[in-house]
Each structure stands twice: as C-alpha cells, then as structure tokens.
Write a protein that holds these residues in place. Structure first.
Motif, PDB file in Angstrom:
ATOM      1  N   ASN A  27      13.419  -2.867   0.586  1.00  0.00           N
ATOM      2  CA  ASN A  27      13.445  -4.321   0.778  1.00  0.00           C
ATOM      3  C   ASN A  27      12.656  -4.740   2.018  1.00  0.00           C
ATOM      4  O   ASN A  27      11.977  -5.764   2.011  1.00  0.00           O
ATOM      5  CB  ASN A  27      14.887  -4.825   0.856  1.00  0.00           C
ATOM      6  N   GLY A  28      12.722  -3.944   3.066  1.00  0.00           N
ATOM      7  CA  GLY A  28      11.941  -4.225   4.274  1.00  0.00           C
ATOM      8  C   GLY A  28      10.450  -4.127   4.018  1.00  0.00           C
ATOM      9  O   GLY A  28       9.674  -4.955   4.508  1.00  0.00           O
ATOM     10  N   MET A  29      10.054  -3.126   3.252  1.00  0.00           N
ATOM     11  CA  MET A  29       8.633  -2.973   2.930  1.00  0.00           C
ATOM     12  C   MET A  29       8.162  -4.137   2.052  1.00  0.00           C
ATOM     13  O   MET A  29       7.048  -4.639   2.228  1.00  0.00           O
ATOM     14  CB  MET A  29       8.384  -1.628   2.245  1.00  0.00           C
ATOM     15  N   GLU A  30       9.017  -4.565   1.128  1.00  0.00           N
ATOM     16  CA  GLU A  30       8.662  -5.718   0.293  1.00  0.00           C
ATOM     17  C   GLU A  30       8.548  -6.992   1.126  1.00  0.00           C
ATOM     18  O   GLU A  30       7.661  -7.817   0.881  1.00  0.00           O
ATOM     19  CB  GLU A  30       9.692  -5.920  -0.822  1.00  0.00           C
ATOM     20  N   ALA A  31       9.403  -7.157   2.105  1.00  0.00           N
ATOM     21  CA  ALA A  31       9.328  -8.326   2.984  1.00  0.00           C
ATOM     22  C   ALA A  31       8.019  -8.327   3.766  1.00  0.00           C
ATOM     23  O   ALA A  31       7.383  -9.374   3.936  1.00  0.00           O
ATOM     24  CB  ALA A  31      10.516  -8.350   3.937  1.00  0.00           C
ATOM     25  N   GLU A  32       7.603  -7.153   4.214  1.00  0.00           N
ATOM     26  CA  GLU A  32       6.326  -7.043   4.929  1.00  0.00           C
ATOM     27  C   GLU A  32       5.165  -7.401   4.008  1.00  0.00           C
ATOM     28  O   GLU A  32       4.235  -8.089   4.419  1.00  0.00           O
ATOM     29  CB  GLU A  32       6.162  -5.625   5.480  1.00  0.00           C
ATOM     30  N   ILE A  33       5.234  -6.974   2.765  1.00  0.00           N
ATOM     31  CA  ILE A  33       4.196  -7.320   1.784  1.00  0.00           C
ATOM     32  C   ILE A  33       4.165  -8.831   1.560  1.00  0.00           C
ATOM     33  O   ILE A  33       3.087  -9.437   1.509  1.00  0.00           O
ATOM     34  CB  ILE A  33       4.419  -6.556   0.460  1.00  0.00           C
ATOM     35  N   ASN A 136      -3.305  -4.938   1.631  1.00  0.00           N
ATOM     36  CA  ASN A 136      -3.548  -3.743   0.819  1.00  0.00           C
ATOM     37  C   ASN A 136      -2.997  -2.481   1.481  1.00  0.00           C
ATOM     38  O   ASN A 136      -2.497  -1.589   0.803  1.00  0.00           O
ATOM     39  CB  ASN A 136      -5.034  -3.598   0.508  1.00  0.00           C
ATOM     40  N   ARG A 137      -3.060  -2.416   2.822  1.00  0.00           N
ATOM     41  CA  ARG A 137      -2.456  -1.274   3.525  1.00  0.00           C
ATOM     42  C   ARG A 137      -0.950  -1.223   3.273  1.00  0.00           C
ATOM     43  O   ARG A 137      -0.397  -0.161   2.992  1.00  0.00           O
ATOM     44  CB  ARG A 137      -2.726  -1.370   5.031  1.00  0.00           C
ATOM     45  N   CYS A 138      -0.308  -2.378   3.365  1.00  0.00           N
ATOM     46  CA  CYS A 138       1.156  -2.435   3.123  1.00  0.00           C
ATOM     47  C   CYS A 138       1.484  -2.072   1.682  1.00  0.00           C
ATOM     48  O   CYS A 138       2.453  -1.342   1.435  1.00  0.00           O
ATOM     49  CB  CYS A 138       1.689  -3.834   3.430  1.00  0.00           C
ATOM     50  N   VAL A 139       0.705  -2.566   0.746  1.00  0.00           N
ATOM     51  CA  VAL A 139       0.953  -2.272  -0.673  1.00  0.00           C
ATOM     52  C   VAL A 139       0.754  -0.782  -0.947  1.00  0.00           C
ATOM     53  O   VAL A 139       1.569  -0.163  -1.636  1.00  0.00           O
ATOM     54  CB  VAL A 139       0.042  -3.131  -1.583  1.00  0.00           C
ATOM     55  N   ASN A 140      -0.305  -0.212  -0.422  1.00  0.00           N
ATOM     56  CA  ASN A 140      -0.553   1.221  -0.641  1.00  0.00           C
ATOM     57  C   ASN A 140       0.556   2.077  -0.031  1.00  0.00           C
ATOM     58  O   ASN A 140       0.989   3.061  -0.639  1.00  0.00           O
ATOM     59  CB  ASN A 140      -1.915   1.619  -0.081  1.00  0.00           C
ATOM     60  N   LYS A 141       1.019   1.691   1.155  1.00  0.00           N
ATOM     61  CA  LYS A 141       2.127   2.404   1.795  1.00  0.00           C
ATOM     62  C   LYS A 141       3.391   2.293   0.938  1.00  0.00           C
ATOM     63  O   LYS A 141       4.090   3.289   0.714  1.00  0.00           O
ATOM     64  CB  LYS A 141       2.367   1.805   3.185  1.00  0.00           C
ATOM     65  N   PHE A 142       3.675   1.085   0.438  1.00  0.00           N
ATOM     66  CA  PHE A 142       4.846   0.849  -0.416  1.00  0.00           C
ATOM     67  C   PHE A 142       4.754   1.670  -1.699  1.00  0.00           C
ATOM     68  O   PHE A 142       5.704   2.362  -2.070  1.00  0.00           O
ATOM     69  CB  PHE A 142       4.956  -0.643  -0.751  1.00  0.00           C
ATOM     70  N   ASN A 143       3.618   1.594  -2.378  1.00  0.00           N
ATOM     71  CA  ASN A 143       3.459   2.306  -3.643  1.00  0.00           C
ATOM     72  C   ASN A 143       3.555   3.813  -3.457  1.00  0.00           C
ATOM     73  O   ASN A 143       4.136   4.518  -4.280  1.00  0.00           O
ATOM     74  CB  ASN A 143       2.144   1.924  -4.316  1.00  0.00           C
ATOM     75  N   SER A 144       2.996   4.310  -2.369  1.00  0.00           N
ATOM     76  CA  SER A 144       3.070   5.737  -2.086  1.00  0.00           C
ATOM     77  C   SER A 144       4.517   6.151  -1.798  1.00  0.00           C
ATOM     78  O   SER A 144       4.999   7.158  -2.327  1.00  0.00           O
ATOM     79  CB  SER A 144       2.172   6.072  -0.893  1.00  0.00           C
ATOM     80  N   TYR A 145       5.186   5.375  -0.984  1.00  0.00           N
ATOM     81  CA  TYR A 145       6.566   5.692  -0.603  1.00  0.00           C
ATOM     82  C   TYR A 145       7.499   5.647  -1.810  1.00  0.00           C
ATOM     83  O   TYR A 145       8.363   6.500  -1.966  1.00  0.00           O
ATOM     84  CB  TYR A 145       7.040   4.711   0.476  1.00  0.00           C
ATOM     85  N   SER A 162       5.917  -1.058  -8.761  1.00  0.00           N
ATOM     86  CA  SER A 162       4.874  -0.942  -7.746  1.00  0.00           C
ATOM     87  C   SER A 162       4.139  -2.277  -7.642  1.00  0.00           C
ATOM     88  O   SER A 162       4.218  -3.115  -8.533  1.00  0.00           O
ATOM     89  CB  SER A 162       3.918   0.197  -8.092  1.00  0.00           C
ATOM     90  N   LYS A 163       3.436  -2.468  -6.546  1.00  0.00           N
ATOM     91  CA  LYS A 163       2.742  -3.728  -6.268  1.00  0.00           C
ATOM     92  C   LYS A 163       1.250  -3.565  -6.502  1.00  0.00           C
ATOM     93  O   LYS A 163       0.698  -2.480  -6.369  1.00  0.00           O
ATOM     94  CB  LYS A 163       2.982  -4.160  -4.818  1.00  0.00           C
ATOM     95  N   GLY A 164       0.602  -4.675  -6.818  1.00  0.00           N
ATOM     96  CA  GLY A 164      -0.844  -4.674  -7.023  1.00  0.00           C
ATOM     97  C   GLY A 164      -1.585  -5.041  -5.752  1.00  0.00           C
ATOM     98  O   GLY A 164      -1.089  -5.806  -4.923  1.00  0.00           O
TER      99      GLY A 164
END
Length: 185
Positions: A27-33, A136-145, A162-164
């Motif tokens: 949820n924190g990573m999604e908030a950052e996105i 895109n950095r945040c999305v890639n980090k989220f998708n990888s995690y 996952s996010k686009g």
C-alpha cells in the motif's frame, strides 16, 4: 500436545505479522506511485495551461494555426497513464507547431507575455520528463517487488495487479531549426 499448539501459535503469529507487514509495504508503494502520477498530472495541466495562453497570443496576432489546444478543464488528478501519454503526445505536437510558427514570426519572441508563457511551457515539459522518470522508477520497483513470493500471494489476496509505465517517448524537440526558447535575440 502443548508444544505443538505453541509452535502452531508462533507460526500463525509470524504469518499474520508477515501478511500485515507486506500489505502495508504494498500500500505504501502504491501511494508513492499515486504521488508520482499526480506530479505527471500537474505538469500536464501546467503545460496545457501555458499552451492555451500561447495560443491566445498567437490568435491575437492574427496568426492562423491548426494547433490542437487542450482544454485544461478536462485535466484532473487520477488520469490513467495511457491518457497521460496521449496528452503528452498532443502537447509535443503543439510544441512542434509553435516552433514552426516561430520560424515565420520571430517577432513573437519579443512579446514579453509570449516569452514568459513559452518559458513556462518549456519548463513544464522538462518537469514532466523528470516526473515520468520518477513514476516509472516507482512502478518498476513495485512490479519487481510484487512479483516475488510471498508478496505475489498477498497481491492475489487483495486483488491487486502490476502497474503500467508512463509509456511515452519524448520527442527530441531540440533538433528543430528554431528552438522554442524565450530568450530574446
């Protein structure tokens, strides 16, 4: 029997802690996105606003143009990344047309209002590029995690996906013969 119950209770507590911890992390990573996406929205809005001001000045000078001026009232927070990319493309198309107009009407650069709005228009493009990279950095980090076990199980449980990426390749506008800058000659 007592030991089995104790071990079972410890495993359940660890699983509950892990579930809560990973849910909070996701949820924190999604908030950052979302924050990074709203930066893109803000830069797009600012770019559209400056474009509308430039178009007003151009039309006020009686210069004909087929430039597509987007209505800033249609912009808002929470726009999908696909719509953000489409709008970024439209802005770059208008940017090219402004550069073409400046080739024929160099005197526009001497208009103080035009120069100010042009500078802000260009600055908002640079900020949009920075915001899109950060997004895109945040999305890639989220998708990888979220693609790894056990996080992927938590994602399924919460019905999250996952996010686009912000998939717009910014044109090289500097290659134009008449750069659209606000500096007077």
């Amino acid at each position: 029997m007592k030991w089995a119950f104790l071990i079972f209770a410890i495993v359940v507590l660890i699983a509950a802690y892990l579930f809560i911890y990973l849910t909070v992390k996701i949820n924190g990573m999604e908030a950052e996105i979302r924050d990074k996406s709203s930066e893109i929205d803000g830069n797009l809005w600012d770019r559209a606003f400056q474009l509308s001001k430039l178009a007003e000045i151009i039309m006020g000078k009686g210069i004909e143009t087929d430039m597509d001026v987007l209505d800033v009232n249609t912009f808002g927070l929470g726009m999908s990344v696909t719509m953000q990319a489409v709008n970024a493309e439209k802005m770059d198309e208008s940017d090219v047309k402004i550069r073409e107009i400046l080739k024929e009407h160099a005197d526009l650069k001497k208009n103080e209002d035009f120069a100010t709005h042009l500078q802000k228009f260009n600055n908002s493009r640079a900020e949009l590029m920075k915001a899109s990279l950060a997004y895109n950095r945040c999305v890639n980090k989220f998708n990888s995690y979220t693609s790894n076990f056990p996080v992927n199980i938590i994602m399924i449980f919460h019905k999250k996906q996952s996010k686009g990426n912000f998939a717009y390749y910014f044109r090289d506008l500097e290659a134009s013969e008449a750069p659209a800058n606000a500096e007077s000659e």
